[in-house]
Design an enzyme around this catalytic site. Structure first.
Site, mmCIF file in Angstrom:
data_model
loop_
_atom_site.group_PDB
_atom_site.id
_atom_site.type_symbol
_atom_site.label_atom_id
_atom_site.label_comp_id
_atom_site.label_asym_id
_atom_site.label_seq_id
_atom_site.Cartn_x
_atom_site.Cartn_y
_atom_site.Cartn_z
ATOM 1 N N ILE A 199 0.726 -1.026 -0.122
ATOM 2 C CA ILE A 199 0.183 0.209 -0.029
ATOM 3 C C ILE A 199 0.899 1.191 -0.054
ATOM 4 C CG2 ILE A 199 -0.214 0.279 2.586
ATOM 5 C CD1 ILE A 199 -3.235 0.879 2.151
ATOM 6 N N CYS A 200 0.320 2.334 -0.761
ATOM 7 C CA CYS A 200 1.133 3.673 -0.580
ATOM 8 C C CYS A 200 0.168 4.591 -0.426
ATOM 9 C CB CYS A 200 1.888 3.760 -1.680
ATOM 10 S SG CYS A 200 0.865 3.791 -3.355
ATOM 11 N N ARG A 201 0.223 5.804 -1.064
ATOM 12 C CA ARG A 201 -0.706 6.936 -1.050
ATOM 13 C C ARG A 201 -1.907 6.712 -1.739
ATOM 14 N NH1 ARG A 201 -1.895 12.067 -3.060
ATOM 15 N NH2 ARG A 201 -2.761 13.484 -1.709
#
Length: 200
Positions: free
Chosen positions: A67-69
């Site tokens: 997951i990231c932004r």
């Protein structure tokens, strides 16, 4: 190779069934501190050693979730794992933004400026400075604005951003690591299979 994705709700529902989930958040430490999924481990993209993680998982066939932004850096991390021979990686669609907007549980901390916003601010500032210097000092300074513009086009085509990777290493995007008394600093870093409380 096509990257497998999962929606935030699907991942949350999976966790609710009691399934052990390994989730890596590849944003900067400062972004992670601002808001993150409770069971995520922070391993910034610029520090991610996919081969090391693949080896540390001891051949586990369980999916490794990324997951990231908003999904872009997560895709880059998945590409790293695929190149390292780890096929069972899954990118969380929409990243932490989508997770938060879906009303799912998050841990909140100190506010920060996201890496994407920092890139826009830096690029815009360089273009503005180059244009002003080109108009009032020397026309050669217009080359600075052109260089930044070319870099943004390249970033859009390749989905990689050199300026973003450089900014990610800046001091304001890091968070001092607290080292417990009598504990070697190396033991506080996130390792494959570590507790979800690591680096929070």
């Amino acid at each position: 190779m096509t990257i497998t994705t999962i929606s935030p709700k699907q991942l949350h529902d999976l966790v609710q069934t009691g399934t052990q989930v390994e989730l890596i958040d590849v944003r900067t430490p400062a972004e992670f501190r601002e808001v993150h999924v409770p069971f995520a481990q922070n391993v910034p993209l610029d520090q991610l050693d996919a081969a090391h993680w693949a080896k540390g998982r001891n051949g586990s066939t369980h999916p490794l979730y990324i997951i990231c932004r908003s999904g872009s850096r997560g895709k880059q991390a998945c590409d790293k794992f695929l190149s390292a021979g780890s096929a069972n990686v899954v990118n969380v669609e929409g990243g932490t933004l989508a997770w938060d907007q879906a009303g799912l549980p998050v841990v909140r901390g100190k506010k920060t400026i996201s890496l994407e916003r920092q890139v826009r601010i830096a690029a815009g500032s360089l273009v503005l400075v180059g244009s002003l210097l080109g108009a009032f000092v020397s026309p050669y300074w217009i080359g600075l604005a052109a260089f930044v513009g070319a870099g943004l086009v390249f970033a859009g085509i390749t989905d990689t951003c050199g300026m973003g990777m450089m900014l990610a290493r800046m001091p304001w995007n890091q968070v001092p690591k607290a080292v417990p008394t009598g504990t070697n600093a190396a033991t506080t870093s996130c390792e494959p299979g570590a507790s979800s409380k690591c680096c929070t």
